[in-house]
Design a protein around this motif. Structure first.
Motif, PDB file in Angstrom:
ATOM      1  N   CYS A  84       0.825  -1.207   0.000  1.00  0.00           N
ATOM      2  CA  CYS A  84       0.000   0.000   0.000  1.00  0.00           C
ATOM      3  C   CYS A  84       0.865   1.265   0.000  1.00  0.00           C
ATOM      4  O   CYS A  84       0.593   2.225  -0.744  1.00  0.00           O
ATOM      5  CB  CYS A  84      -0.930  -0.004   1.211  1.00  0.00           C
ATOM      6  N   VAL A  85       1.911   1.259   0.819  1.00  0.00           N
ATOM      7  CA  VAL A  85       2.808   2.417   0.876  1.00  0.00           C
ATOM      8  C   VAL A  85       3.508   2.616  -0.463  1.00  0.00           C
ATOM      9  O   VAL A  85       3.660   3.752  -0.945  1.00  0.00           O
ATOM     10  CB  VAL A  85       3.829   2.234   2.012  1.00  0.00           C
ATOM     11  N   TRP A  86       3.938   1.543  -1.069  1.00  0.00           N
ATOM     12  CA  TRP A  86       4.652   1.634  -2.355  1.00  0.00           C
ATOM     13  C   TRP A  86       3.792   2.329  -3.414  1.00  0.00           C
ATOM     14  O   TRP A  86       4.244   3.249  -4.106  1.00  0.00           O
ATOM     15  CB  TRP A  86       5.053   0.224  -2.793  1.00  0.00           C
ATOM     16  N   HIS A  89       2.806   6.133  -2.180  1.00  0.00           N
ATOM     17  CA  HIS A  89       3.886   7.113  -2.068  1.00  0.00           C
ATOM     18  C   HIS A  89       4.542   7.397  -3.421  1.00  0.00           C
ATOM     19  O   HIS A  89       4.808   8.550  -3.762  1.00  0.00           O
ATOM     20  CB  HIS A  89       4.935   6.607  -1.079  1.00  0.00           C
ATOM     21  N   TRP A  90       4.809   6.367  -4.193  1.00  0.00           N
ATOM     22  CA  TRP A  90       5.539   6.559  -5.456  1.00  0.00           C
ATOM     23  C   TRP A  90       4.629   6.661  -6.683  1.00  0.00           C
ATOM     24  O   TRP A  90       5.072   7.109  -7.735  1.00  0.00           O
ATOM     25  CB  TRP A  90       6.531   5.426  -5.665  1.00  0.00           C
ATOM     26  N   TYR A  91       3.364   6.251  -6.561  1.00  0.00           N
ATOM     27  CA  TYR A  91       2.508   6.244  -7.753  1.00  0.00           C
ATOM     28  C   TYR A  91       1.207   7.015  -7.564  1.00  0.00           C
ATOM     29  O   TYR A  91       0.278   6.860  -8.350  1.00  0.00           O
ATOM     30  CB  TYR A  91       2.218   4.797  -8.176  1.00  0.00           C
ATOM     31  N   GLY A  92       1.090   7.786  -6.527  1.00  0.00           N
ATOM     32  CA  GLY A  92      -0.004   8.749  -6.433  1.00  0.00           C
ATOM     33  C   GLY A  92      -1.287   8.273  -5.811  1.00  0.00           C
ATOM     34  O   GLY A  92      -2.279   9.011  -5.823  1.00  0.00           O
ATOM     35  N   PHE A 259      12.899  -0.365  -1.893  1.00  0.00           N
ATOM     36  CA  PHE A 259      11.626  -0.648  -1.226  1.00  0.00           C
ATOM     37  C   PHE A 259      10.885  -1.786  -1.933  1.00  0.00           C
ATOM     38  O   PHE A 259      10.353  -2.697  -1.287  1.00  0.00           O
ATOM     39  CB  PHE A 259      10.759   0.608  -1.188  1.00  0.00           C
ATOM     40  N   GLY A 260      10.853  -1.729  -3.270  1.00  0.00           N
ATOM     41  CA  GLY A 260      10.176  -2.783  -4.014  1.00  0.00           C
ATOM     42  C   GLY A 260      10.838  -4.133  -3.836  1.00  0.00           C
ATOM     43  O   GLY A 260      10.157  -5.162  -3.666  1.00  0.00           O
TER      44      GLY A 260
END
Length: 304
Positions: A84-86, A89-92, A259-260
């Motif tokens: 969820c954070v990924w 945070h990185w994809y809006g 992170f990924g």
């Protein structure tokens, strides 16, 4: 007279000679050599010495199970939070409008449903404290968790298919998509077979015995395919996304890549813990027995 004298001497010799461990005693049912008599107040007993190692072994097995079970819950929750954070945070963030924001639901729902909830549903049926209870409620909980996981997986597939259709991208063109759709298809078949074979009251016992090894084999295969699809999808997303508009490339290992990759490692770790629980025969739920009997997994003998 001499005969009586010899008989008395023989009896006195028999009383004087102690029981020998090197020679088996005569088959006299009243002989003290053959009776396992414990004096009142004596703390010496052969039965506790035989039973104590078994009880300790079962207790250790239960402790190891619950340690792995808690670890499974923690890793599963970490996987859901990280995915969820990924994507936020990185994809809006998330939306359901056919835009790239809708695509972000795909990894969240697939990891949550096809991996985490599926793993939870598999191991919840192995909890030793439930063995002495009625099996039906735990069957229903197992089936409900699996149904919820299947629904989330189907919604996750719909999210990515609608985005691909809106952008004129083929639906299934990569190994990731092939493995993922195979896992979801097997999952749907597995759930239908499980309900028909193990929950419906008119299902015959011979059918359940035939389906049980197939059900177990499919279960392990599905979670394996799910993990493969998840980590390949993470890798594919990082490769396609990083390096655009002059940003850092994947090979440079920017924070998003770290992170990924960490998310992928968490998913693999979660799967390994689930497999450790499912592969141990000591933690397999026993079959049904007569109603007046109950299972006591921590105190039963190994040969019972």
């Amino acid at each position: 007279m001499s005969y009586q004298l010899l008989l008395n001497v023989g009896q006195q010799v028999h009383r004087a000679v102690p029981c020998s461990s090197s020679r088996p005693p005569a088959p006299d049912p009243l002989s003290l050599c053959q009776l396992n008599v414990t004096e009142p107040g004596s703390e010496i007993s052969a039965e506790p010495e035989k039973q104590e190692p078994t009880d300790l072994s079962r207790m250790r097995s239960a402790v190891v199970f619950y340690i792995l079970y808690v670890l499974c819950l923690v890793l599963g929750l970490a996987c859901v939070v990280c995915v969820c954070v990924w994507n936020s945070h990185w994809y809006g963030g998330f939306a359901w409008s056919g835009s790239p924001l809708q695509f972000n639901w795909h990894p969240v729902l697939m990891v949550t449903g096809l991996v985490v909830l599926y793993g939870f549903g598999a191991v919840v049926y192995r909890i030793p404290l439930t063995w002495a209870q009625n099996k039906l409620p735990w069957k229903l909980l197992h089936a409900a968790l699996m149904l919820l996981a299947l629904i989330l997986s189907i919604v996750g597939l719909r999210a990515v298919f609608e985005v691909h259709d809106a952008e004129n991208i083929p639906r299934l063109y990569s190994v990731h998509s092939w493995v993922g759709i195979t896992a979801t298809t097997f999952f749907a078949i597995q759930w239908v077979m499980g309900v028909a074979g193990f929950l419906l009251p008119w299902s015959p016992m011979w059918l359940r015995k035939v389906l049980k090894p197939i059900h177990v084999l499919f279960g392990g295969s599905i979670i394996t395919l799910s993990i493969i699809a998840s980590i390949s999808g993470i890798n594919e997303k990082l490769i396609f996304s990083l390096g655009k508009a002059g940003g850092p490339q994947y090979k440079e290992l920017p924070p998003e890549a770290i992170f990924g990759n960490s998310l992928g490692v968490l998913i693999v770790a979660f799967g390994l813990v689930v497999f450790m629980i499912l592969s141990n025969p000591k933690w397999q739920r026993p079959d049904s027995i007569p109603g007046e009997m109950t299972y006591s997994p921590l105190i039963q003998d190994d040969n019972e």
